[in-house]
Design a protein around this motif. Structure first.
Motif, short mmCIF file in Angstrom:
data_model
loop_
_atom_site.label_atom_id
_atom_site.label_comp_id
_atom_site.label_asym_id
_atom_site.label_seq_id
_atom_site.Cartn_x
_atom_site.Cartn_y
_atom_site.Cartn_z
N LEU A 186 13.00 -1.87 10.67
CA LEU A 186 11.72 -2.52 10.92
C LEU A 186 10.71 -2.16 9.82
CD1 LEU A 186 11.38 -1.95 14.78
CD2 LEU A 186 11.85 -4.11 13.62
N PHE A 187 10.71 -0.91 9.41
CA PHE A 187 9.80 -0.47 8.35
C PHE A 187 10.11 -1.18 7.04
CE2 PHE A 187 8.03 2.40 5.18
CZ PHE A 187 6.82 2.77 5.74
N PHE A 188 11.38 -1.35 6.74
CA PHE A 188 11.80 -2.04 5.52
C PHE A 188 11.34 -3.50 5.55
CE2 PHE A 188 15.01 -4.54 3.19
CZ PHE A 188 14.83 -4.00 1.90
N ILE A 189 11.53 -4.17 6.70
CA ILE A 189 11.09 -5.56 6.83
C ILE A 189 9.57 -5.66 6.67
CG2 ILE A 189 10.92 -7.52 8.42
CD1 ILE A 189 13.57 -6.59 9.64
N ALA A 190 8.86 -4.72 7.31
CA ALA A 190 7.41 -4.71 7.21
C ALA A 190 6.97 -4.50 5.76
CB ALA A 190 6.83 -3.61 8.10
N ARG A 191 7.68 -3.63 5.05
CA ARG A 191 7.32 -3.38 3.64
C ARG A 191 7.52 -4.63 2.79
NH1 ARG A 191 3.60 -0.82 1.24
NH2 ARG A 191 4.06 -0.49 -0.97
N LEU A 192 8.56 -5.40 3.09
CA LEU A 192 8.78 -6.65 2.37
C LEU A 192 7.62 -7.62 2.61
CD1 LEU A 192 12.60 -7.39 2.89
CD2 LEU A 192 11.44 -6.62 0.81
N PHE A 193 7.14 -7.68 3.86
CA PHE A 193 5.99 -8.54 4.17
C PHE A 193 4.77 -8.14 3.34
CE2 PHE A 193 7.97 -9.70 8.36
CZ PHE A 193 7.94 -11.07 8.17
N VAL A 194 4.54 -6.84 3.23
CA VAL A 194 3.37 -6.35 2.49
C VAL A 194 3.50 -6.69 1.01
CG1 VAL A 194 2.15 -4.27 1.75
CG2 VAL A 194 2.85 -4.53 4.15
N VAL A 195 4.70 -6.47 0.45
CA VAL A 195 4.91 -6.77 -0.97
C VAL A 195 4.72 -8.25 -1.25
CG1 VAL A 195 6.62 -6.80 -2.82
CG2 VAL A 195 6.42 -4.79 -1.34
N LEU A 196 5.29 -9.09 -0.39
CA LEU A 196 5.13 -10.54 -0.56
C LEU A 196 3.68 -10.95 -0.42
CD1 LEU A 196 8.25 -11.91 1.38
CD2 LEU A 196 7.87 -11.93 -1.09
N ALA A 197 2.97 -10.34 0.53
CA ALA A 197 1.56 -10.66 0.71
C ALA A 197 0.75 -10.28 -0.52
CB ALA A 197 1.02 -9.96 1.95
N ASP A 198 1.08 -9.14 -1.13
CA ASP A 198 0.36 -8.71 -2.34
C ASP A 198 0.59 -9.68 -3.49
OD1 ASP A 198 -0.72 -6.52 -1.11
OD2 ASP A 198 0.83 -5.12 -1.79
N VAL A 199 1.79 -10.30 -3.52
CA VAL A 199 2.10 -11.23 -4.61
C VAL A 199 1.53 -12.62 -4.34
CG1 VAL A 199 3.98 -12.42 -5.83
CG2 VAL A 199 4.19 -9.98 -5.27
N GLN B 124 -6.14 -6.79 -0.40
CA GLN B 124 -7.37 -6.11 -0.82
C GLN B 124 -8.34 -5.97 0.34
OE1 GLN B 124 -8.74 -8.44 -4.14
NE2 GLN B 124 -7.01 -7.86 -5.46
N SER B 125 -8.43 -7.02 1.15
CA SER B 125 -9.34 -6.96 2.31
C SER B 125 -8.88 -5.90 3.30
CB SER B 125 -9.39 -8.33 3.00
OG SER B 125 -9.89 -9.31 2.12
N TRP B 126 -7.56 -5.82 3.52
CA TRP B 126 -7.03 -4.81 4.45
C TRP B 126 -7.31 -3.40 3.94
CZ3 TRP B 126 -5.08 -4.48 9.25
CH2 TRP B 126 -4.44 -3.27 9.61
N LYS B 127 -7.08 -3.18 2.65
CA LYS B 127 -7.31 -1.85 2.07
C LYS B 127 -8.78 -1.46 2.13
CE LYS B 127 -3.31 -1.99 -1.02
NZ LYS B 127 -2.84 -2.04 -2.44
N ALA B 128 -9.65 -2.47 2.05
CA ALA B 128 -11.08 -2.16 2.15
C ALA B 128 -11.45 -1.72 3.57
CB ALA B 128 -11.90 -3.39 1.75
N ILE B 129 -10.75 -2.27 4.56
CA ILE B 129 -11.03 -1.93 5.95
C ILE B 129 -10.33 -0.63 6.34
CG2 ILE B 129 -10.79 -2.69 8.35
CD1 ILE B 129 -10.89 -5.58 7.30
N VAL B 130 -9.05 -0.50 5.95
CA VAL B 130 -8.25 0.68 6.28
C VAL B 130 -7.73 1.29 4.98
CG1 VAL B 130 -6.37 1.60 7.68
CG2 VAL B 130 -7.53 -0.50 8.39
N PRO B 131 -8.50 2.14 4.34
CA PRO B 131 -8.12 2.69 3.03
C PRO B 131 -7.12 3.84 3.13
CG PRO B 131 -10.25 3.55 3.66
CD PRO B 131 -9.84 2.59 4.76
N LEU B 132 -5.98 3.59 3.76
CA LEU B 132 -4.94 4.60 3.91
C LEU B 132 -3.64 4.07 3.32
CD1 LEU B 132 -5.57 5.72 7.62
CD2 LEU B 132 -6.31 6.91 5.54
N ASP B 133 -2.88 4.96 2.71
CA ASP B 133 -1.60 4.55 2.13
C ASP B 133 -0.65 4.06 3.22
OD1 ASP B 133 -2.53 5.29 -0.33
OD2 ASP B 133 -1.59 7.29 -0.29
N TYR B 134 0.00 2.97 2.93
CA TYR B 134 1.01 2.37 3.82
C TYR B 134 0.45 1.97 5.19
CZ TYR B 134 4.30 4.30 0.43
OH TYR B 134 4.97 4.60 -0.73
N SER B 135 -0.85 1.83 5.29
CA SER B 135 -1.43 1.46 6.59
C SER B 135 -1.01 0.05 7.00
CB SER B 135 -2.95 1.56 6.55
OG SER B 135 -3.50 0.70 5.56
N GLY B 136 -0.94 -0.86 6.04
CA GLY B 136 -0.51 -2.23 6.34
C GLY B 136 0.94 -2.26 6.79
#
Length: 227
Positions: A46-59, A66-78
């Protein structure tokens, strides 16, 4: 990556396995180490799938990241948030598929654990049907089960609101009814029915079957009378 983040996959995996019909009924019967191991494997996927979603969203949509990181400025929070969402929503979605129907999943788990008695009692609860339960003491009850043991870690207790009780004949094993609770049930309001509840340990149950009163009466009518 902190210790808290390392726990996320294991917790998410356990949540997924506990809610997914294909695994929720076999999970309580496993030892602690097996539960942890299976939870970790499911959580890492599940974590691997979630990480793929985050990478694709960043691309594809960097503004979202950027909006998420501004709200929750923690590593891997997304990634963590999506992992938990997948663990909660994915099993609920998969459970809608016919192959992951609740009773079918229970049937498979019962067959794997050789626990058909618990399955019959649970089926009677789900379908609001009567069940006949015979105990090691020779006592038998017919009634509506209100508590079963299927999917629990230990044997537990079975609770039933009886409509009749009796015993199994030692020679013929035929069911002999000796007490009729129907008059008492009819005279009590629904909220008072629990005063008739009978509970006993699952380990004392010798057999159980769904009870059909019409079929039982027909069977009695076909038996030869005394000569």
């Amino acid at each position: 990556m902190g210790l808290g983040l390392l726990l996320v996959p294991a917790l998410a995996g356990y949540l997924f396995l506990s809610w997914f019909n294909a695994t929720r009924y076999s999970l309580p019967r496993e030892t602690g180490y097996h539960v942890v191991f299976r939870s970790a494997i499911a959580g890492v996927l599940l974590f691997f799938i979630a990480r793929l979603f985050v990478v694709l969203a960043d691309v594809l949509a960097p503004a979202i990241g950027q909006s998420w990181k501004a709200i929750v400025p923690l590593d891997y929070s997304g990634t963590t948030a999506i992992t938990i969402m997948l663990a909660a929503l994915l099993p609920l979605t998969l459970n809608l598929l016919p192959r992951f129907d609740q009773f079918q999943a229970q049937r498979k788990a019962a067959m794997a654990a050789a626990d058909q008695i618990s399955l019959i009692i649970d089926q009677a609860i789900l379908e609001s049907r009567f069940v006949e339960v015979s105990l090691a003491s020779g006592k038998s009850y017919v009634g509506s089960p209100i508590q079963g043991t299927f999917g629990h870690r230990d044997d537990g207790d079975v609770a039933i609101i009886p409509v009749a009780s009796g015993y199994r004949d030692n020679e013929t094993q035929a069911l002999v009814m000796t007490t009729n609770y129907a008059p008492a049930i009819n005279s009590l309001p629904d909220r008072k029915l629990e005063s008739l509840k009978v509970a006993f340990p699952m380990r004392d149950v010798v057999s159980a079957r769904l009870f059909d009163h019409a079929l039982y009466v027909t069977f009695l009518d076909t038996q030869p009378g005394p000569s």
